[in-house]
Design a protein around this motif. Structure first.
Motif: not given
Length: 322
Positions: A303-304, A121-125, A115-119, A249-250
């Motif tokens: 998330v919070l 990397l998505s934010v960085m991109g 969950s954290i890796v996807v979030a 956004m993360v």
């Protein structure tokens, strides 16, 4: 937003010989404290906020869980024994066992990684692509701004969940046979494709508000090239809104990944994530509510934590909120 390099230059009583005797005459001690920049002021405000320390502590814990899950859960998160199917929480399994006899506590800990890796990397991109497009659009203006803005409007008009379902169903449908890395890459790509227009608009507005500042005009008059102006002057003064939005956004992407995985179009087994666990446990919520409660609790807390950290950073960086 003013240039930190020039805004931090202030006059002090001891700067002029004619004023040097005034503080001694009045009996006021001279202050040797150096003027602080924007980031120094923001850090000073953040240190005083309990919300910042609470959210930062929780985020550090989640990052350690994602990087070193074996430190928190030495058990096996993938394999299980059917003899322990739906067993209640005990000393051996703190959160109980799922229908396949797998340790729920170990799966919750290991689920933080995906969950954290996807979030992240998505934010960085998203920040990289959207920020680059926003800088080009805001600085160049004219037809370049119009073209990039219309392209962003097309992607901005796509419903997020519907667009993600279409993309992931097309490339990650049943029988696709993708590996773990390919599945995560597809989810990351879909989040970036559907989210970069927001960052582009945010960066564009910041550049438009900054590019006509006095120090930008002076740098241009002194012969500074476009690359130097963008990297040395525009980018440092436009990063604050992106830093705040990226932090929030993360947390949003962690929830988005869980939503897509819950719907069956995001991450899939053998990947372990909180969304997959909630999806697998929903059919047994009356028999074993912990199968849904524990991953959902970790998901909501993560998330919070990022949202609270982003709000704290926003209040510290915005002079109007101090």
């Amino acid at each position: 937003m003013s240039d930190p390099s020039t805004a931090s230059i202030v006059s002090t009583p001891g700067a002029h010989p004619t004023d040097s005797a005034a503080p001694a005459t009045l009996g006021q001690p001279q202050s040797n404290e150096k003027p602080r920049g924007l980031l120094a002021d923001a850090w000073r405000d953040l240190r005083r906020k309990p919300l910042f320390w609470i959210s930062a502590t929780l985020i550090v814990i989640f990052l350690l869980m994602a990087a070193f899950p074996a430190l928190f859960a030495p058990g096996d998160a993938v394999n299980g024994s059917l003899s322990r199917s739906l067993d209640k929480p005990s000393a051996n399994g703190w959160f109980g066992y799922d229908v396949q006899g797998r340790d729920v506590y170990a799966r919750v800990i290991y689920g933080a990684r995906a969950s954290i890796v996807v979030a992240v990397l998505s934010v960085m991109g998203t920040l990289l692509i959207g920020g680059t497009m926003g800088i080009i659009s805001g600085y160049r203006g004219g037809w370049v701004d119009g073209l990039l803005s219309r392209i962003a409007d097309v992607f901005f008009g796509l419903p997020f969940v519907l667009g993600a379902i279409v993309i992931l169903t097309t490339f990650n449908g049943s029988g696709a046979g993708n590996s773990k890395a390919q599945i995560m890459g597809l989810v990351i790509s879909s989040l970036i494709v559907l989210s970069w227009p927001v960052v582009m608009r945010l960066m564009r507005s910041s550049v438009l508000a900054t590019k006509e500042a006095d120090y930008i005009v002076a740098a241009r008059a002194l012969g500074a090239g476009t690359g130097r102006i963008i990297l040395k002057h525009l980018l440092p003064n436009c990063l604050a809104p992106l830093l705040v939005y990226g932090t929030i956004m993360v947390g949003s992407f962690i929830g988005a990944e869980a939503t897509l995985s819950f719907l069956g179009v995001g991450l899939k087994s053998p990947v372990v994530s909180w969304g997959i666990m909630i999806s697998d446990g929903q059919n047994f919520v009356r028999v074993a509510p912990g199968l849904v409660f524990f991953p959902a609790a970790f998901l909501v807390t993560a998330v919070l934590s990022f949202v609270m950290l982003g709000e704290s950073v926003r209040e510290a960086l915005d002079p109007k909120l101090r």
